[in-house]
Design a protein around this motif. Structure first.
Motif, mmCIF file in Angstrom:
data_model
loop_
_atom_site.group_PDB
_atom_site.id
_atom_site.type_symbol
_atom_site.label_atom_id
_atom_site.label_comp_id
_atom_site.label_asym_id
_atom_site.label_seq_id
_atom_site.Cartn_x
_atom_site.Cartn_y
_atom_site.Cartn_z
ATOM 1 N N ASP A 99 44.276 49.140 9.310
ATOM 2 C CA ASP A 99 44.943 49.977 10.312
ATOM 3 C C ASP A 99 44.940 49.295 11.675
ATOM 4 O OD1 ASP A 99 45.446 51.973 8.467
ATOM 5 O OD2 ASP A 99 43.609 53.071 8.907
ATOM 6 N N SER A 155 39.979 49.424 4.995
ATOM 7 C CA SER A 155 41.117 50.246 5.410
ATOM 8 C C SER A 155 41.185 50.380 6.933
ATOM 9 C CB SER A 155 41.038 51.635 4.765
ATOM 10 O OG SER A 155 39.869 52.322 5.190
ATOM 11 N N TYR A 156 40.026 50.463 7.587
ATOM 12 C CA TYR A 156 39.978 50.556 9.049
ATOM 13 C C TYR A 156 40.524 49.273 9.672
ATOM 14 C CZ TYR A 156 38.088 50.920 13.788
ATOM 15 O OH TYR A 156 37.954 50.949 15.157
ATOM 16 N N LYS A 193 37.445 47.696 17.979
ATOM 17 C CA LYS A 193 38.583 48.446 18.514
ATOM 18 C C LYS A 193 38.759 48.144 19.995
ATOM 19 C CE LYS A 193 40.177 53.201 19.281
ATOM 20 N NZ LYS A 193 39.862 54.639 19.096
ATOM 21 N N ARG A 199 44.018 56.336 12.200
ATOM 22 C CA ARG A 199 43.849 55.915 10.816
ATOM 23 C C ARG A 199 45.128 56.198 10.031
ATOM 24 N NH1 ARG A 199 38.836 54.794 9.148
ATOM 25 N NH2 ARG A 199 40.057 53.673 7.565
#
Length: 284
Positions: free
Chosen positions: A7, A3-4, A42, A236
């Motif tokens: 996103d 899920s990260y 990130k 998120r």
């Protein structure tokens, strides 16, 4: 987690002018080389967005990012000079491994130069254990080896020794903090052109000109924008929000119709209509 990453992919798609496939292709070039250095994906995404906005994307961006981390761990002679002029110590952004020893250095020198420096092993180990910055440690090691050199050192050997010691210390880097490094460059008002000169010296001028053509000359000269600033809007749940938007309009109508149909069937089933219909069909 998945899920990260979803996103993150959604955010890059929103912020980078190029396509998401450009980002994927770039990561193929840089991902494996930075994975072991503990770099946050990130931050890596932010660095890519910064390059993408400058018109540098796809494999070219991946190669530039890979070169960035290579030269962060192993800066060129000219880059070391620029860092010294800026008053930046690379030791602040790199964490060394405890595995490197003087015995290893002596052994590598013997292989590279055919000389035995085991007699100064204790002195070399004290330098390695000093905790000094990379520049100071490199200078001290070169000085100790030069003093113990058998005969007068040739200029060619001196240059070779400098590069050799730099590579040896670089091999001891176990982790880097690129965010702290980039912020330090920004604080020194390093321009994008200077930044490229540090991390991709062979292609610096061409990449800078590409950025100037894409964003204009003023953009090419302004202070470096940090990758972390590119990620300020990241949060998120972006993938879920995108999915909800996709369910508007025609897809939403189909979803509502499907849900209504299922509700209708469940109502008939609970009322016993379906069972009575089935029994009637069996009696025919």
């Amino acid at each position: 987690t998945f899920s990260y990453l979803a996103d993150l992919a959604q955010y890059v798609s929103q912020k980078a002018p190029g396509t998401f496939n450009d980002f994927v292709q770039a990561m193929k070039y840089v991902g494996p080389s930075v994975r072991a250095l503990g770099v946050d994906i990130k931050w890596l995404a932010g660095a890519y967005i910064m390059l993408d906005k400058a018109g540098i994307r796809n494999a070219e961006a991946g190669t530039a990012l890979r070169s960035m981390f290579k030269h962060l761990v192993q800066p060129t002679l000219s880059a070391r000079g620029m860092y010294a002029q800026l008053g930046i110590d690379m030791a602040e952004f790199t964490k060394r491994s405890d595995k490197v020893t003087a015995a290893q250095l002596v052994k590598r020198i013997a292989v590279e130069f055919g000389k035995d420096f085991s007699t100064i092993g204790p002195e070399l180990q004290r330098i390695l254990d000093s905790g000094d910055g990379a520049a100071e440690m490199q200078a001290a090691l070169i000085d100790a080896i030069t003093r113990a050199w058998d005969g007068k050192m040739k200029a060619q050997d001196a240059r070779k020794l400098g590069k050799f010691v730099n590579n040896f210390l670089s091999s001891a880097v176990a982790e880097i903090d690129p965010e702290k490094w980039i912020k330090a460059l920004a604080e020194k008002n390093v321009t994008f052109g200077q930044f490229l000169q540090l991390v991709e010296p062979r292609q610096a001028m061409r990449l800078r000109n590409l950025m100037a053509e894409t964003l204009g000359e003023d953009a090419a000269l302004r202070a470096l924008e940090t990758p972390i600033a590119q990620m300020e809007g990241f949060r998120r749940g972006l993938a879920d929000e995108a999915a909800l938007k996709m369910m508007q309009g025609y897809p939403a109508a189909i979803a509502k119709l499907t849900a209504a149909w299922h509700t209708f069937i469940e109502t008939l089933d609970k009322s016993g209509v379906i069972d009575r219909l089935a029994d009637g069909l069996k009696a025919l």
